[in-house]
Design an enzyme around this catalytic site. Structure first.
Site, PDB file in Angstrom:
ATOM      1  N   LYS A 129      39.391  62.385  52.157  1.00 52.41           N
ATOM      2  CA  LYS A 129      37.965  62.305  51.829  1.00 52.41           C
ATOM      3  C   LYS A 129      37.832  62.743  50.384  1.00 52.41           C
ATOM      4  CE  LYS A 129      35.801  61.419  55.864  1.00 52.41           C
ATOM      5  NZ  LYS A 129      34.747  60.435  56.100  1.00 52.41           N
ATOM      6  N   LYS A 227      33.573  51.612  64.031  1.00 56.25           N
ATOM      7  CA  LYS A 227      33.245  52.881  64.684  1.00 56.25           C
ATOM      8  C   LYS A 227      32.446  52.540  65.933  1.00 56.25           C
ATOM      9  CE  LYS A 227      33.434  56.286  61.125  1.00 56.25           C
ATOM     10  NZ  LYS A 227      33.057  56.212  59.713  1.00 56.25           N
TER      11      LYS A 227
END
Ligand code: MG
Length: 325
Positions: A129, A227
């Site tokens: 990230k 997702k």
């Protein structure tokens, strides 16, 4: 169909992305009773920071008979869970274990010991990230590449075309070649994304809602992140086929129940659409302080091996919760 919920809180061990600090997160488990009287369970874990409607508002809407797209997904997954429970089958019976990426949400975690451990545990792919500090990003990408991992970068839409062109121009060709994809580099714009995708493959995740799918001539990205917590996976597969995209299934940094549901989709999609599939990213329970649900999942390195019980598992844990509607 009857729908009930049970609220929970998850405590992050560290910052989870470029937009969020390590503050406790709210969500709820959903319990549905299908037409045959079977119970099924799923997770509802909104990320208002990423544009989701807040939990309280979604539950209020549900009381009024309205279902957000996240709740629609949760209900569909709970019905799948109910069906598997009825057949006395576990989600994990549906395919061979898949290798998940290792997610590093806080680059301060990176050191040689961590990478030696990941190598010993047979991880191949590391997802970072990024987007908070360019020099730390640079150091981390080079360190991860030197340790021999395939790299995924996720900016959560917070960088810019200029910053990224500058960033990638500083990386060596060998390091660039180790980057499998860069997810949501900055807010979607066909032209600006296309320029960056000439340098590295791009993956579309949360910027999905900004893509004008009906008017698209060609796609400025190579990978779609699926997702199941917020996107209907079968509709996503249709888009992948139409636009010749690869896909990676990931959990939503949500409750262990959501994680196992995402992994269930990963197993099924990999079986049916293996040639389009990249490694999933469903191994996220360790990003929160452990709870009884997280402790029930048996993992080994990048693999999710076992979760006793039927459907998504956790049978006795669901029985111990209180449910409201
Ligand atoms: Mg993402």
């Amino acid at each position: 169909m009857e729908i009930q919920w049970s609220r929970y809180q998850l405590n992050p061990r560290r910052a989870l992305n470029s937009l969020t600090g390590p503050t406790p997160r709210e969500g709820c488990l959903i319990r549905v009773r299908d037409g045959l009287g079977n119970f099924g369970y799923a997770d509802l874990h909104p990320w208002p920071e990423l544009g989701d409607t807040r939990l309280d508002e979604q539950l209020l809407q549900l009381k009024q008979g309205l279902k957000s797209s996240q709740i629609e997904q949760a209900i569909a997954m709970a019905l799948r869970d109910a069906d598997c429970r009825r057949q006395k089958k576990s989600f994990l019976d549906f395919g061979e274990p898949l290798k998940n990426n290792f997610l590093i949400s806080d680059l301060g975690q990176i050191d040689d010991n961590l990478f030696t451990q990941l190598q010993n545990e047979k991880f191949s792919t590391v997802k970072l990230k990024v987007g908070r500090n360019q020099s730390l990003d640079f150091e981390s990408v080079n360190h991860t590449a030197a340790a021999g991992f395939r790299i995924r970068l996720d900016y959560n839409g917070c960088s810019s075309p200029v910053a990224l062109e500058n960033f990638f121009s500083k990386l060596s060709a060998d390091v660039l070649a180790q980057i499998e994809y860069v997810e949501d580099p900055f807010p979607y714009s066909e032209k600006a994304w296309a320029r960056i995708s000439d340098i590295v493959p791009l993956a579309l995740d949360n910027e999905f809602c900004r893509v004008p799918w009906e008017q698209l001539n060609s796609s400025a990205f190579d990978v779609l992140i699926i997702k199941p917590a917020k996107l209907n996976p079968l509709k996503a597969i249709e888009l992948c086929q139409k636009w010749k995209l690869k896909f990676a299934v990931t959990s939503y940094l949500d409750h262990p129940v959501g994680v196992i549901h995402a992994y269930d989709w990963a197993l099924r999609l990999y079986k049916d659409y293996g040639s389009m599939a990249l490694d999933p990213g469903c191994l996220t329970v360790n990003h929160y302080e452990s709870n009884s649900f997280a402790a029930a999942i048996e993992t080994s390195g990048p693999f999710i091996l076992k979760n006793s019980g039927f459907g998504c598992g956790f049978d006795h844990l669901f029985e111990g919760l209180s449910w409201t509607s």
